[in-house]
Structures are given as C-alpha cells and as structure tokens.
Design a protein around this motif. Sequence first.
Motif, PDB file in Angstrom:
ATOM      1  N   GLU A  14      70.401  47.266   3.342  1.00 35.07           N
ATOM      2  CA  GLU A  14      71.119  48.862   3.430  1.00 35.07           C
ATOM      3  C   GLU A  14      70.003  49.432   4.570  1.00 35.07           C
ATOM      4  O   GLU A  14      69.219  49.088   4.665  1.00 35.07           O
ATOM      5  N   LEU A  15      70.996  50.524   5.370  1.00 36.02           N
ATOM      6  CA  LEU A  15      70.179  50.993   6.100  1.00 36.02           C
ATOM      7  C   LEU A  15      69.027  51.918   5.452  1.00 36.02           C
ATOM      8  O   LEU A  15      69.276  52.440   4.523  1.00 36.02           O
ATOM      9  N   THR A  16      67.920  52.167   6.191  1.00 41.15           N
ATOM     10  CA  THR A  16      67.053  52.949   5.702  1.00 41.15           C
ATOM     11  C   THR A  16      67.244  54.328   6.004  1.00 41.15           C
ATOM     12  O   THR A  16      67.932  54.661   6.808  1.00 41.15           O
ATOM     13  N   SER A  17      66.560  55.300   5.448  1.00 42.99           N
ATOM     14  CA  SER A  17      66.725  56.905   6.007  1.00 42.99           C
ATOM     15  C   SER A  17      66.212  56.923   7.134  1.00 42.99           C
ATOM     16  O   SER A  17      67.072  57.921   7.692  1.00 42.99           O
ATOM     17  N   TYR A  18      65.375  56.471   7.689  1.00 40.33           N
ATOM     18  CA  TYR A  18      65.145  56.596   9.370  1.00 40.33           C
ATOM     19  C   TYR A  18      66.293  56.053  10.138  1.00 40.33           C
ATOM     20  O   TYR A  18      66.775  56.621  10.961  1.00 40.33           O
ATOM     21  N   GLU A  19      66.775  54.821   9.976  1.00 50.04           N
ATOM     22  CA  GLU A  19      68.074  54.280  10.469  1.00 50.04           C
ATOM     23  C   GLU A  19      69.210  55.436  10.158  1.00 50.04           C
ATOM     24  O   GLU A  19      69.922  55.740  11.154  1.00 50.04           O
TER      25      GLU A  19
END
Length: 73
Positions: A14-19
């Motif tokens: 899953e995408l990170t919060s940063y991404e």
Amino acid sequence: MPLRLQPVQSRKHELTSYEHALADELEAIFGHGVHDLSGLVAALNETGVRPPDGADWTEESYTAEMARLGAAE
C-alpha cells in the motif's frame, strides 16, 4: 541512454502516507498548470511535503525521488 516506459499499475504494498501526500500535492500542482521541472520544484517547496531527507526540494532531489518511487519492486 534510451528511456523506456515501465509503468507500475500495481504495487506489492500500500502507498505510505508520504507517497499519498506527495501524489496529492503533485496532482494539485499539475492542476494549476505547472508542468516544468523548476516550477514544480518551487511549488513543492511551498507545501508541507518534503523529500525523505527533510530538506527543500531541488531539481536533483525531485528527479531522484521519482526514480526511487518508480523503480520496480
């Protein structure tokens, strides 16, 4: 060096919060009509999203980060 398109339609994670935050900011910047690298970097520096090292964005750090994020897993 020839460029090759290697789209990544799905990731193994899953995408990170940063991404997610970076993608949201980039979408907004492009939506405002900014499409050149120097303008993109300047606009990113006006946001709260910073590169992993926490410094201001530069053309070099942006290019390196896009290459890192776009690398095959």
